[in-house]
Design a protein around this motif. Structure first.
Motif, PDB file in Angstrom:
ATOM      1  N   GLU A   1      41.338  33.133  32.054  1.00  0.00           N
ATOM      2  CA  GLU A   1      39.905  33.338  31.830  1.00  0.00           C
ATOM      3  C   GLU A   1      39.403  32.763  30.507  1.00  0.00           C
ATOM      4  OE1 GLU A   1      36.399  36.726  32.011  1.00  0.00           O
ATOM      5  OE2 GLU A   1      38.502  37.356  32.030  1.00  0.00           O
TER       6      GLU A   1
ATOM      7  N   ARG B   1      36.515  29.835  30.042  1.00  0.00           N
ATOM      8  CA  ARG B   1      35.266  30.092  29.305  1.00  0.00           C
ATOM      9  C   ARG B   1      35.097  29.112  28.146  1.00  0.00           C
ATOM     10  NH1 ARG B   1      32.433  34.268  31.131  1.00  0.00           N
ATOM     11  NH2 ARG B   1      33.489  35.829  32.426  1.00  0.00           N
TER      12      ARG B   1
ATOM     13  N   TYR C   1      37.137  36.644  38.883  1.00  0.00           N
ATOM     14  CA  TYR C   1      36.425  37.237  37.742  1.00  0.00           C
ATOM     15  C   TYR C   1      35.008  37.701  38.075  1.00  0.00           C
ATOM     16  CZ  TYR C   1      40.211  34.722  35.416  1.00  0.00           C
ATOM     17  OH  TYR C   1      41.453  34.228  35.046  1.00  0.00           O
TER      18      TYR C   1
ATOM     19  N   TRP D   1      32.525  35.785  38.527  1.00  0.00           N
ATOM     20  CA  TRP D   1      31.835  34.995  37.502  1.00  0.00           C
ATOM     21  C   TRP D   1      31.326  33.704  38.118  1.00  0.00           C
ATOM     22  CZ3 TRP D   1      34.967  31.511  33.739  1.00  0.00           C
ATOM     23  CH2 TRP D   1      34.093  30.843  32.870  1.00  0.00           C
TER      24      TRP D   1
ATOM     25  N   GLU E   1      27.131  28.404  33.916  1.00  0.00           N
ATOM     26  CA  GLU E   1      27.271  28.314  32.464  1.00  0.00           C
ATOM     27  C   GLU E   1      26.652  27.038  31.894  1.00  0.00           C
ATOM     28  OE1 GLU E   1      28.742  30.704  30.397  1.00  0.00           O
ATOM     29  OE2 GLU E   1      28.649  31.901  32.237  1.00  0.00           O
TER      30      GLU E   1
END
Length: 220
Positions: A126, A130, A173, A175, A180
């Motif tokens: 993760e 990120r 996740y 996500w 992003e």
């Protein structure tokens, strides 16, 4: 004629295939799977797919193949003429591979292949993803293509990196990784709407079920 060795579920194979299709270059597909047999290692030194058969021999590693295709089929150009901007495209490709594609690949067993991912691996991947997305946010333009006005090899790399990495991030996740980077979702939608991507994605979908079953059997 160029011959692209690989199989429809391989995202790296699909990156090269999309580049060839967008170039309008004549090529043949030779269905091939990774192998450590000596005959295949003579073509792809690590036994990976894809590899590209040329009139002078074989090439492996996706970024190398994309560069070769650009040299032998120069139009339409998928690298900017300006050296710095060309380097930025290669930088984006390297960042997508090192910080998105390869880390996400560590989680494929539990997402695609009927296996499981250890808590340690989930925790390790993760922060890499990120950090990679933060770096790409500073680099990608997404207007209308990944690196700006010109379609580049970074578009082909992005199309088949985020299709899988995005699923991994959502599944593991919860996500939305693509969100992003402002505009990236819209850029990927435009790329996936192109005829080349539609054909490739249809072939991948048709082959995925059998491939997943095969991987599950190997793990069982």
């Amino acid at each position: 004629m160029l011959k692209l060795h690989g199989f429809a579920v391989s995202n790296y194979f699909n990156m090269v295939r999309m580049a060839l299709m967008e170039k309008g270059a004549p090529f043949e597909i030779v269905e091939t799977y990774p192998s450590q047999e000596s005959a295949y290692l003579a073509r792809s030194p690590l036994g990976k797919v894809p590899c590209l058969e040329t009139g002078h021999g074989f090439l492996s590693e996706t970024s190398v193949m994309l560069d070769y295709i650009e040299d032998v089929v120069p139009t339409p150009a998928f690298y900017p003429a300006d050296p710095f901007r060309r380097a930025q495209v290669r930088q984006a490709i390297a960042m997508m591979e090192l910080y998105i594609e390869l880390p996400a690949r560590r989680l494929y067993p539990g997402v695609f292949f009927g296996g499981s991912n250890s808590e340690a691996t989930v925790a390790e991947v993760e922060p890499v993803l990120r950090k990679g997305m933060a770096g790409l946010k500073a680099l990608l333009k997404c207007s209308p293509f990944v690196m700006g006005e010109q379609m580049t090899h970074a578009d082909f790399f992005a199309t088949f990196t985020f299709s899988l990495a995005g699923l991994v991030a959502r599944k593991v996740y919860d996500w939305d990784l693509v969100a992003e980077v402002p505009g990236l979702g819209e850029t990927l939608a435009r790329l996936n709407a192109r005829e080349s991507a539609r054909v490739i994605n249809a072939d991948m979908k048709a082959a995925m079920g059998a491939f997943q079953a095969q991987m599950a059997r190997q793990r069982g």
